[in-house]
Design a protein around this motif. Structure first.
Motif, mmCIF file in Angstrom:
data_model
loop_
_atom_site.group_PDB
_atom_site.id
_atom_site.type_symbol
_atom_site.label_atom_id
_atom_site.label_comp_id
_atom_site.label_asym_id
_atom_site.label_seq_id
_atom_site.Cartn_x
_atom_site.Cartn_y
_atom_site.Cartn_z
ATOM 1 N N CYS A 154 59.041 35.718 2.662
ATOM 2 C CA CYS A 154 60.343 36.868 2.207
ATOM 3 C C CYS A 154 59.997 35.944 0.449
ATOM 4 O O CYS A 154 59.656 34.263 0.458
ATOM 5 N N VAL A 155 59.797 36.830 -0.142
ATOM 6 C CA VAL A 155 59.582 35.824 -1.420
ATOM 7 C C VAL A 155 61.024 35.609 -2.429
ATOM 8 O O VAL A 155 61.381 37.001 -3.034
ATOM 9 N N ARG A 256 66.057 35.693 9.639
ATOM 10 C CA ARG A 256 66.602 35.964 10.598
ATOM 11 C C ARG A 256 66.647 37.406 11.452
ATOM 12 O O ARG A 256 65.729 37.628 12.382
ATOM 13 N N GLU A 257 67.425 38.216 9.962
ATOM 14 C CA GLU A 257 67.346 39.502 10.430
ATOM 15 C C GLU A 257 66.054 40.246 10.205
ATOM 16 O O GLU A 257 65.113 41.042 10.950
ATOM 17 N N HIS A 258 65.185 39.826 9.606
ATOM 18 C CA HIS A 258 64.029 40.492 9.571
ATOM 19 C C HIS A 258 62.477 39.964 10.427
ATOM 20 O O HIS A 258 61.169 40.101 9.604
ATOM 21 N N ASN A 259 62.948 37.779 10.576
ATOM 22 C CA ASN A 259 62.140 37.623 11.516
ATOM 23 C C ASN A 259 60.800 37.446 10.595
ATOM 24 O O ASN A 259 59.573 37.395 10.690
ATOM 25 N N ILE A 260 61.499 36.546 9.157
ATOM 26 C CA ILE A 260 60.583 36.270 8.384
ATOM 27 C C ILE A 260 60.107 35.007 8.976
ATOM 28 O O ILE A 260 60.498 33.974 9.337
ATOM 29 N N GLY A 261 58.491 34.942 8.169
ATOM 30 C CA GLY A 261 58.051 33.819 8.904
ATOM 31 C C GLY A 261 57.513 32.860 8.145
ATOM 32 O O GLY A 261 57.541 30.900 7.596
ATOM 33 N N LEU A 262 58.030 33.281 6.655
ATOM 34 C CA LEU A 262 57.272 32.042 5.925
ATOM 35 C C LEU A 262 58.700 32.194 4.367
ATOM 36 O O LEU A 262 58.195 33.645 3.981
ATOM 37 N N LEU A 263 59.579 31.850 3.574
ATOM 38 C CA LEU A 263 59.842 31.606 2.793
ATOM 39 C C LEU A 263 59.459 30.992 1.634
ATOM 40 O O LEU A 263 58.860 29.712 1.781
ATOM 41 N N GLU A 290 65.271 28.595 8.884
ATOM 42 C CA GLU A 290 65.066 28.251 10.455
ATOM 43 C C GLU A 290 63.055 28.593 10.258
ATOM 44 O O GLU A 290 62.324 29.538 11.518
ATOM 45 N N CYS A 291 62.483 28.536 8.731
ATOM 46 C CA CYS A 291 61.352 29.290 8.966
ATOM 47 C C CYS A 291 60.495 28.066 7.992
ATOM 48 O O CYS A 291 61.267 27.831 7.818
ATOM 49 N N ASP A 292 59.302 28.745 8.109
ATOM 50 C CA ASP A 292 58.102 27.716 7.309
ATOM 51 C C ASP A 292 58.875 28.081 5.758
ATOM 52 O O ASP A 292 59.301 29.395 5.332
#
Length: 302
Positions: A154-155, A256-263, A290-292
């Protein structure tokens, strides 16, 4: 963004090394070199009554042993064909040693594992991650202690520059994300959160009557700016999300809702005393996700 040289901070205090794991994944896809940096420090060997010669020999012995141990730990990666350089140094101020290595090596990304830190520790300058967020001049990839959630990133964009970000930074974030998409096969989502001034803060009756017009105008300005930014980079509209709400609430929920691994976020350092603040909104977002995290500074800014 080039992905040819990756610098990884090895945390000697923890057995698990998420940052190394993530950097290896990137190197496997890109063929990048891996440069590992471990920083040792033991207060008992600082300011002691022992002879300075003995103290130096003790520090050198610790650095030498740690270097041998680290080389042994990553020998299997060398056997797999990864290009690995190992560097162990002694320093009390770890973030300064990391920044010195960044300046000398000029890596494309700095990887570091993150660990929970209290607000008090952060305010007292005791957490290396927060110091690097404020001061690292290159992209900083902070790796969460859990496994990656998925192959999506997510950007977070700010097309109206309400957080005092320069206009060029959004374009820089998009170019970086597109480079990661091409190199690593990550799927990108682009997000902008907009929140008008709350009605509760308007005490003047005449102003309050015009509140709905204000909200409509505010929403139109954000939509036009976001659409213009997205169009300049030929991004699929399905990947662009303009959401209502404050960024510090909207972004963690979207992750959280989109299962993002990297922000992917931009950060602007403000103030004095070694860039004490990076911006209230950015800090609150970084504390809640709570992601990278991939933190990007404007070009030429450290």
């Amino acid at each position: 963004m080039q992905l040819q040289r990756l610098l990884v901070v090895i945390d000697a205090e923890h057995q698990q090394q998420p940052a190394l794991q993530r950097a290896v994944e990137v190197a496997r896809e890109t063929g990048a070199e891996l440069h590992l940096l471990q920083i040792e420090y033991h207060p008992s060997l600082e300011g002691s009554l022992l002879d300075s010669r003995l103290l130096n020999r003790a520090r050198e012995a610790i650095v030498r042993q740690s270097c041998e141990h680290l080389r042994t730990r990553v020998a299997h990666l060398s056997d797999e064909g990864f290009q690995i350089d190992v560097d162990v140094r002694w320093s009390k101020r770890r973030h300064e040693e990391v920044l010195a290595r960044v300046a000398a090596l000029q890596p494309d990304i700095l990887f570091k594992s993150t660990h929970p830190s209290s607000t008090l520790r952060r305010l007292l300058f005791s957490d290396t991650s927060w110091q690097l967020i404020r001061r690292c001049p290159i992209p900083l990839w902070l790796v969460h202690d859990t496994e990656p959630r998925g192959q999506s990133m997510c950007v977070a964009l700010d097309p109206l520059h309400s957080a005092d970000k320069p206009a060029a930074l959004d374009h820089q974030l998009i170019r970086t994300s597109q480079a990661l998409q091409a190199a690593l096969g990550l799927h990108a989502e682009y997000l902008h959160a907009q929140a008008p001034l709350p009605r509760s803060l308007l005490f003047d009756a005449e102003v309050a009557q015009e509140y709905e017009d204000y909200v409509t105008q505010c929403s139109r300005e954000h939509r036009e700016a976001f659409d213009k930014l997205i169009a300049q980079h030929a991004i699929d509209r399905a990947q662009a999300h303009l959401l209502d709400g404050f960024a510090e609430e909207v972004i963690p929920r979207f992750v959280r809702e989109h299962n993002i691994g990297l922000l992917v976020m931009g950060a602007i350092a403000r103030g004095h005393l070694d860039s004490l603040l990076i911006g209230h909104t950015a800090e609150r977002v970084l504390e809640r996700v709570e992601c990278d995290l991939l933190v990007i500074k404007p070009d030429g800014k450290g």
